[in-house]
Write an enzyme that holds these catalytic residues in place. Structure first.
Site, PDB file in Angstrom:
ATOM      1  N   TYR A 199       0.925  -1.097   0.075  1.00 33.90           N
ATOM      2  CA  TYR A 199      -0.047   0.061   0.008  1.00 33.90           C
ATOM      3  C   TYR A 199       0.900   1.271  -0.088  1.00 33.90           C
ATOM      4  O   TYR A 199       1.926   1.282   0.113  1.00 33.90           O
ATOM      5  CB  TYR A 199      -1.179   0.039   1.173  1.00 33.90           C
ATOM      6  CG  TYR A 199      -0.298   0.666   2.692  1.00 33.90           C
ATOM      7  CD1 TYR A 199      -0.358   2.037   3.031  1.00 33.90           C
ATOM      8  CD2 TYR A 199       0.451  -0.290   3.239  1.00 33.90           C
ATOM      9  CE1 TYR A 199       0.183   2.234   4.178  1.00 33.90           C
ATOM     10  CE2 TYR A 199       0.993   0.058   4.320  1.00 33.90           C
ATOM     11  CZ  TYR A 199       1.040   1.111   4.855  1.00 33.90           C
ATOM     12  OH  TYR A 199       1.531   1.784   6.050  1.00 33.90           O
ATOM     13  N   LYS A 226       6.541  -1.352   1.442  1.00 35.00           N
ATOM     14  CA  LYS A 226       5.459  -0.776   2.205  1.00 35.00           C
ATOM     15  C   LYS A 226       4.329  -2.213   2.231  1.00 35.00           C
ATOM     16  O   LYS A 226       3.388  -1.804   1.601  1.00 35.00           O
ATOM     17  CB  LYS A 226       5.002   0.394   1.779  1.00 35.00           C
ATOM     18  CG  LYS A 226       4.043   1.075   2.539  1.00 35.00           C
ATOM     19  CD  LYS A 226       4.102   2.605   2.348  1.00 35.00           C
ATOM     20  CE  LYS A 226       3.250   3.518   3.059  1.00 35.00           C
ATOM     21  NZ  LYS A 226       4.014   3.534   4.809  1.00 35.00           N
ATOM     22  N   GLU A 234      13.583   3.251  12.824  1.00 37.20           N
ATOM     23  CA  GLU A 234      12.370   4.216  12.659  1.00 37.20           C
ATOM     24  C   GLU A 234      11.345   3.954  13.839  1.00 37.20           C
ATOM     25  O   GLU A 234      11.694   3.606  15.069  1.00 37.20           O
ATOM     26  CB  GLU A 234      11.587   3.841  11.514  1.00 37.20           C
ATOM     27  CG  GLU A 234      11.343   2.415  11.276  1.00 37.20           C
ATOM     28  CD  GLU A 234      10.892   1.992  10.046  1.00 37.20           C
ATOM     29  OE1 GLU A 234      10.925   2.854   8.803  1.00 37.20           O
ATOM     30  OE2 GLU A 234      10.134   0.956   9.602  1.00 37.20           O
TER      31      GLU A 234
END
Length: 301
Positions: A40, A159, A192
């Site tokens: 996505y 992703k 992250e």
């Protein structure tokens, strides 16, 4: 008392058709439901313009290519569908998501072959992962005890629709009374955060992790804004120790833009609120959105 007007039902694109949210559906046998098999991308519209549409579309197709998933539209056709979805929902500022699914096979088994791929596009009013008051004051974070899935197992550049790794880290943080989590790799270096890229400021230089990260579109925008402002940006390995002792720490995300971290593992970061460089980058990002200079108009001239 006059009852408040009900918000219009969102219009969603699913597999070639636009439909109201209540009527939009995919098969329960789609592999994205059975196995999280899909990719996505998320983007935002601002002032009826989609920010960095080209870059987001390219990243989606790269993710799909990496997992051998054929998106059933050309890039140009998909961009047209994205703009039409925002247009049909009449949204000035929107949170937009595109999901490409492996689709349905003859039998609901794990084999990825002979599936009919699916495609979903929706646009809803713009929303942020962070409350507006926390954008200025900063959020509280912990370093998760879990670890980011390494590139040796699944490329972090993909992703993927399977976000369980990130979700469990966010749950850990929330249940410990924090807003979110810093994710580390298997060697203990900062990667992250769930849905964000990470930056720190030390003595006028911005640092950001290089490895085991999703290469965020907003992350790249931060780097471009910093370079335009004459602020050096270095990517490399960062330890939690470095974040504890940074002058500023901030996060970037399509959903929310740029916002400060005030506390990590009970340690105050800098002065405990948004620092001057974070504010410069945040203000520059908002100005870029407002200008439309890197955006595609939703409505045709």
């Amino acid at each position: 008392m006059t009852p408040s007007a009900q918000a219009p039902e969102p219009i969603v694109y699913v597999n070639g058709e636009f439909a109201p949210e209540s009527q939009a559906k995919i098969s329960v046998f789609d592999h994205v439901i059975l196995y999280g098999d899909g990719v996505y991308d998320t983007m935002c519209a601002w002032n009826y313009q989609v920010f960095k549409l080209e870059e987001h579309t390219d990243r989606l197709y790269e993710s799909a290519h990496a997992i051998k998933l054929d998106i059933p539209l050309t890039k140009e056709d998909l961009k047209a569908v994205i703009l039409e979805t925002v247009r049909r929902n009449n949204l000035r500022n929107a949170y937009v998501k595109v999901i490409a699914t492996r689709g349905v096979s003859a039998q609901p088994l794990m084999s990825p072959y002979n599936c009919t791929p699916g495609l979903i596009v929706f646009a809803v009013p713009y929303m942020s992962l962070v409350d507006s008051e926390d954008e200025e004051s900063g959020i509280r974070m912990i370093v998760s005890s879990l670890r980011r899935i390494p590139n040796e197992c699944l490329s972090t550049k993909i992703k993927s629709c399977n976000y369980l790794n990130h979700i469990l880290m966010r749950m850990e943080a929330n249940e410990a009374g924090a807003d979110d989590a810093i994710e580390l790799d298997m060697e203990g270096y900062v990667c992250e955060a769930p849905g964000y890229n990470v930056f720190m400021v030390k003595k006028g230089v911005i640092y950001t992790p290089r490895d085991n990260i999703l290469e965020g579109i907003t992350r790249q925008t931060v780097i471009e804004l910093a370079e335009a402002a004459g602020v050096p940006v270095l990517d490399g390995r960062i330890q939690p120790f470095d974040l504890y002792n940074a002058d500023e720490v901030f996060l970037s995300s399509t959903a929310g833009g740029i916002f400060a971290v005030a506390e990590l593992d009970g340690r105050t970061i800098g002065n405990g609120k948004m620092g001057p460089l974070t504010k410069t980058i945040r203000d520059g990002y908002l100005a870029l959105l407002e200008s439309g200079n890197r955006s595609t108009p939703v409505h045709k001239p």
